[in-house]
Design a protein around this motif. Structure first.
Motif, short mmCIF file in Angstrom:
data_model
loop_
_atom_site.label_atom_id
_atom_site.label_comp_id
_atom_site.label_asym_id
_atom_site.label_seq_id
_atom_site.Cartn_x
_atom_site.Cartn_y
_atom_site.Cartn_z
N UNK A 57 32.16 41.56 47.14
CA UNK A 57 31.02 41.09 47.90
C UNK A 57 29.79 41.30 47.03
N UNK A 58 29.25 40.23 46.48
CA UNK A 58 28.19 40.34 45.47
C UNK A 58 26.93 40.94 46.07
N UNK A 59 26.53 40.49 47.24
CA UNK A 59 25.26 40.97 47.81
C UNK A 59 25.33 42.44 48.19
N UNK A 60 26.47 42.85 48.76
CA UNK A 60 26.61 44.26 49.16
C UNK A 60 27.18 45.12 48.05
N UNK A 61 27.70 44.48 46.97
CA UNK A 61 28.33 45.18 45.86
C UNK A 61 29.46 46.10 46.35
N UNK A 62 30.32 45.54 47.24
CA UNK A 62 31.49 46.26 47.72
C UNK A 62 32.75 45.58 47.22
N UNK A 63 33.77 46.39 46.93
CA UNK A 63 35.03 45.89 46.40
C UNK A 63 36.16 46.32 47.32
N UNK A 64 37.09 45.40 47.55
CA UNK A 64 38.27 45.71 48.37
C UNK A 64 39.44 44.92 47.81
N UNK A 65 40.60 44.98 48.50
CA UNK A 65 41.80 44.29 48.04
C UNK A 65 42.40 43.49 49.19
N UNK A 66 42.95 42.32 48.85
CA UNK A 66 43.59 41.48 49.85
C UNK A 66 44.96 41.05 49.35
N UNK A 67 45.83 40.65 50.31
CA UNK A 67 47.12 40.04 50.00
C UNK A 67 47.06 38.59 50.44
N UNK A 68 47.36 37.67 49.55
CA UNK A 68 47.31 36.25 49.88
C UNK A 68 48.46 35.55 49.17
N UNK A 69 48.96 34.47 49.75
CA UNK A 69 50.07 33.74 49.14
C UNK A 69 49.62 32.81 48.02
N UNK A 70 48.33 32.64 47.85
CA UNK A 70 47.81 31.82 46.76
C UNK A 70 47.27 32.70 45.64
N UNK A 71 47.62 32.38 44.42
CA UNK A 71 47.08 33.11 43.27
C UNK A 71 45.73 32.57 42.85
N UNK A 72 45.53 31.26 42.97
CA UNK A 72 44.32 30.62 42.44
C UNK A 72 43.25 30.33 43.48
N UNK A 73 43.62 30.26 44.76
CA UNK A 73 42.63 29.93 45.80
C UNK A 73 42.89 30.76 47.06
N UNK A 74 42.75 32.10 46.98
CA UNK A 74 43.00 32.93 48.14
C UNK A 74 41.94 32.74 49.22
N UNK A 75 42.32 33.06 50.44
CA UNK A 75 41.37 33.04 51.56
C UNK A 75 40.57 34.34 51.52
N UNK A 76 39.29 34.24 51.18
CA UNK A 76 38.46 35.43 51.00
C UNK A 76 37.82 35.86 52.33
N UNK A 77 37.71 37.16 52.56
CA UNK A 77 37.02 37.63 53.76
C UNK A 77 35.54 37.23 53.73
N UNK A 78 34.93 37.22 54.89
CA UNK A 78 33.51 36.86 54.98
C UNK A 78 32.66 37.77 54.12
N UNK A 79 31.78 37.18 53.32
CA UNK A 79 30.88 37.92 52.45
C UNK A 79 31.43 38.15 51.05
N UNK A 80 32.73 37.98 50.87
CA UNK A 80 33.36 38.18 49.56
C UNK A 80 33.50 36.82 48.88
N UNK A 81 32.91 36.69 47.71
CA UNK A 81 32.87 35.38 47.05
C UNK A 81 33.59 35.34 45.70
N UNK A 82 33.87 36.49 45.10
CA UNK A 82 34.52 36.54 43.80
C UNK A 82 35.82 37.33 43.90
N UNK A 83 36.80 36.96 43.06
CA UNK A 83 38.10 37.63 43.15
C UNK A 83 38.79 37.65 41.79
N UNK A 84 39.82 38.46 41.71
CA UNK A 84 40.65 38.55 40.51
C UNK A 84 42.08 38.92 40.93
N UNK A 85 43.11 38.09 40.63
CA UNK A 85 44.49 38.49 40.94
C UNK A 85 44.90 39.68 40.07
#
Length: 345
Positions: free
Chosen positions: A165-193
């Protein structure tokens, strides 16, 4: 904290002198502090010494309305990572840490993710996350011990992503079936598999992961299962490895068993040129060549079949396939994936 409003008030010469020194020190430290300076000027630099952590600082500049992030100061590694995709360039693929393993208390549903850091997929920002446990059997919620799954539960491949989450500068982890286009939680805009696991019958398969030089990952299966059980002939066959991901090419380490008589077997990447295996020419990754000496008066022996077991490394294509070809018809081949290596690029 070393901040100042950069205004020198009328006062005694001793007070003015101290005020000037404080202002210069604030400028010299880039207004270092855990919160923004109270008096703002367009173009002002601010070194946020508590975002995203007390050891990873953020350098920002005020544009008259908002703070623009210039980059990140890692006080442990003594490095600076620019936030601009143009400045990062070759650092886009950088990644370290973030290994994962089944949680000890609930190994069938929870995954422990180690701390790590890396540049997001667009090359815009450094993502640095602490160790967390996330649950596959619950929808995503921020924080340790909470759900990690995005979308409905389903058997098959799941990717672990670090999200920022760039504005809040918070980091978390998600599980998604897509490697290239995961469904991001609200407020989270950047990701890395950062990892991968499989689900069967609603349960996470047992695995361990190990970091490789350069940030790659080796994912090892704790329980070996047969991935390939085929009869291979002289025509090249493409076989699928259900225990590795699709969408990326990986180097799989296989436990192989082959049966036959005077045959050679070749296993390689489908992207490679076809080479007919042969015992006589030395081509072929494994072979069986049996010679029998007969003494006078012995009964004739024919149809001897041998079994060879060995370990083989081979690269898959992006459809998780390998190419197999034998020098004769009817070669029985069984193979199980022990582990596979993924660059995480």
């Amino acid at each position: 904290m070393s901040q100042h409003d950069l205004t020198i008030d009328n006062a005694s010469r001793t007070t003015v002198r101290g005020d000037i020194q404080s202002a210069l020190q604030a400028l010299g430290s880039l207004m270092k502090g855990s919160s923004a300076p109270s008096t703002l000027y367009s173009g002002m630099l601010w070194l946020d010494d508590d975002t995203p952590s007390s050891t990873l600082w953020t350098l920002k500049q005020y544009d008259g309305t908002d703070w623009i992030v210039w980059g990140y100061v890692d006080t442990v590694a003594n490095t600076f990572v620019p936030a601009s995709s143009l400045a990062i360039g070759g650092a886009k693929g950088l990644i370290s840490g973030w290994t994962s393993v089944n949680n000890g208390s609930d190994p069938l549903h929870d995954i422990d993710i180690a701390a790590g850091a890396g540049i997001d997929t667009t090359g815009v920002a450094l993502i640095q996350g602490v160790a967390l446990t996330k649950r596959y059997d619950a929808s995503w919620a921020a924080g340790n011990g909470n759900g990690g799954r995005r979308g409905s539960a389903a058997n098959g491949d799941w990717w672990i992503h670090a999200v920022l989450n760039v504005s809040a500068q918070t980091v978390d982890y998600i599980f998604d079936q897509s490697r290239t286009a995961p469904s991001l939680p609200s407020g989270y805009t950047l990701f890395r598999p950062i990892g991968w696991f499989q689900v069967a019958s609603g349960e996470v398969g047992p695995f361990h992961s190990y970091e490789l030089p350069g940030g790659g990952l080796e994912i090892a299966r704790d329980l070996r299962a047969t991935d390939v059980s085929e009869t291979i002939g002289t025509a090249r066959s493409l076989v699928s490895l259900p225990s590795v991901p699709t969408g990326i090419s990986v180097v799989a380490t296989l436990a192989v068993e082959m049966t036959g008589h005077n045959v050679a077997l070749d296993i390689n990447c489908p992207d490679h040129n076809e080479i007919t295996p042969s015992i006589g020419s030395g081509l072929g990754l494994a072979g069986i060549n049996i010679g029998i000496s007969m003494s006078p008066g012995s009964q004739f022996v024919s149809g001897v079949t041998a079994v060879v077991k060995y370990q083989q490394r081979a690269r898959t294509d992006t459809s998780r396939q390998l190419a197999m070809q034998a020098s004769a018809a009817g070669v029985g081949v069984k193979a199980a994936v022990d582990s596979f290596e993924w660059s995480r690029r």
